[in-house]
Design a protein around this motif. Structure first.
Motif, mmCIF file in Angstrom:
data_model
loop_
_atom_site.group_PDB
_atom_site.id
_atom_site.type_symbol
_atom_site.label_atom_id
_atom_site.label_comp_id
_atom_site.label_asym_id
_atom_site.label_seq_id
_atom_site.Cartn_x
_atom_site.Cartn_y
_atom_site.Cartn_z
ATOM 1 N N GLY A 44 0.799 -1.305 -0.061
ATOM 2 C CA GLY A 44 0.063 0.195 0.142
ATOM 3 C C GLY A 44 0.733 1.226 0.005
ATOM 4 O O GLY A 44 0.527 2.259 -0.664
ATOM 5 N N LYS A 45 1.965 1.309 0.690
ATOM 6 C CA LYS A 45 2.803 2.338 0.763
ATOM 7 C C LYS A 45 3.615 2.674 -0.514
ATOM 8 O O LYS A 45 3.223 3.612 -1.004
ATOM 9 N N ALA A 46 3.882 1.746 -1.198
ATOM 10 C CA ALA A 46 4.464 1.790 -2.542
ATOM 11 C C ALA A 46 3.518 2.195 -3.536
ATOM 12 O O ALA A 46 3.854 2.866 -4.406
ATOM 13 N N LEU A 47 2.395 1.960 -3.441
ATOM 14 C CA LEU A 47 1.196 2.403 -4.235
ATOM 15 C C LEU A 47 0.620 3.540 -3.934
ATOM 16 O O LEU A 47 -0.329 4.174 -4.329
ATOM 17 N N TYR A 48 1.284 4.270 -2.964
ATOM 18 C CA TYR A 48 0.743 5.687 -2.344
ATOM 19 C C TYR A 48 -0.458 5.776 -1.814
ATOM 20 O O TYR A 48 -1.110 6.805 -1.759
ATOM 21 N N LEU A 49 -1.026 4.705 -1.281
ATOM 22 C CA LEU A 49 -2.392 4.864 -0.618
ATOM 23 C C LEU A 49 -2.248 5.056 0.794
ATOM 24 O O LEU A 49 -1.148 5.004 1.667
#
Length: 377
Positions: A44-49
């Protein structure tokens, strides 16, 4: 869109996300990307969520998203997990008012598929199954040529899907894709036939418009220690008298992703190869014609699924994106109380049930002493 599965180290999750984002119709807003909370949060962090929209279970995601105001919560769930985890999140999402797009096969077994089909019908919501090869423009053109009578009455269908990536005992090498795809508890009752044989079955029925009525199957597990089939050869009988052959293999050494289909009728034949997806061959005894996207007078359906001027190659991602775009159009129409334009088609619940029924029929035929086994769903 909310996503179940598809962590950073999962191949197909990234494919789904890119396909969904391709036409700017869909935004990923939340997800549970792994059964491991740390891995889900990292994805999620890598996908900017935002952290509060990255969940630790699909149950938590569905419940928490349902509590958000309309317009803020997700509209649908994309399920990109191994097969045994298709049914639980799909059923819960539908029962809580969320549309669903799911990887194939639809569920782990036919009983689950029939139950899920009933849930879909009862909910009135949109469900799509990612038989992504139906998204290619030249597959649409082939289907429309058959429908228009260009081939005349169909006589023979040959569809093959050879791969070579499981020629060795890869599941013993800590290869994640090989491990779950050859595990009956996660993959289901079939290996090769469930994984890629169902793609071949779906493509044959999609292009011809004919359903398989009987089959005669010979399955083999060539690699020592493997629990599921890795090769299959199947004779087919279709409604309306057409005959066919389906060959699927994951031990075809040297093959990559070589899905091909040949359709022959009284007036002519068609040939399409997935690894050369922008070429469709139309053949008669007088010669053959090469059909290419955006060249000549193509069907409206083919035109609706091609994005670039002639000579600019499109491929796997675009075909996958076509399914997501068409599904998004259907969800938007549902939200607005409008009719969905059928030219923007996609596989659905019936395709999913037939896929699981195909697996069961193939396995029953392989075990039977009889030559032919009726296709029953």
């Amino acid at each position: 869109m909310g996503m179940v599965g598809g962590s950073l180290d999962a191949f197909i999750g990234a494919v789904h996300r890119r396909a969904a984002a391709f036409d700017n119709e869909i935004e990923l807003v939340c997800g549970v990307f792994s059964q491991t909370p740390e891995k889900s949060k990292a994805t999620g962090k890598a996908l900017y969520l935002s952290d509060e929209r990255v969940y630790t279970s699909f149950e938590e995601m569905i419940q928490r998203e349902k509590e958000l105001p309309e317009g803020e919560r997700m509209d649908f769930v994309s399920i990109v997990t191994p097969n045994h985890m298709h049914f639980p999140p799909a059923k819960m999402a539908l029962e809580n008012g969320f549309h669903v797009i799911c990887d194939k096969p639809m569920t782990l077994n036919l009983e689950e598929a029939k139950t899920l089909a009933g849930t879909i019908e009862k909910s009135g919501l949109v469900f799509a199954l990612t038989h992504n090869y139906t998204g290619y423009p030249m597959v649409k053109e082939a289907r429309d040529m058959v429908r228009s009578g260009k081939l005349g009455k169909l006589r023979k269908v040959v569809v093959e899907y050879p791969q070579g990536w499981l020629s060795k005992y890869e599941e013993g090498n800590n290869y994640k894709q090989a491990i779950w795809r050859t595990d009956p508890a996660k993959s289901g009752a079939a290996g090769c036939i469930g994984d890629i044989g169902t793609h071949a079955e779906n493509l044959a029925e999609y292009i011809t418009g004919l359903k398989i009525t009987e089959l005669c199957a010979d399955l083999t597990t060539f690699v020592e220690g493997r629990l599921l089939d890795d090769d299959g050869n199947i004779l087919l009988r279709f409604e309306d008298g057409a005959k066919g052959v389906l060959h699927a293999s994951q031990i075809a050494n040297g093959e990559e992703n070589s899905l091909k289909i040949y359709v022959y009728g009284e007036l002519g034949g068609l040939e399409w190869h997935q690894m050369e997806p922008n070429t469709l061959k139309y053949k008669t005894q007088e010669g053959q014609r090469i059909i290419r996207p955006n060249v000549g007078d193509l069907s409206a359906s083919a035109k609706a699924h091609w994005r670039m001027p002639a000579g600019h190659p499109e491929g796997f991602f675009e075909a996958f994106a076509n399914l997501y775009r068409n599904f998004a159009f259907a969800v938007k129409a549902h939200i607005n109380g409008e009719e969905h334009d059928p030219i923007y088609d996609f596989p659905g619940a019936e395709d999913g049930v037939r896929g699981l029924a195909f697996i069961d029929t193939v396995i029953a035929s392989n075990k039977s002493e009889q030559k032919w086994t009726k296709f029953v769903q």
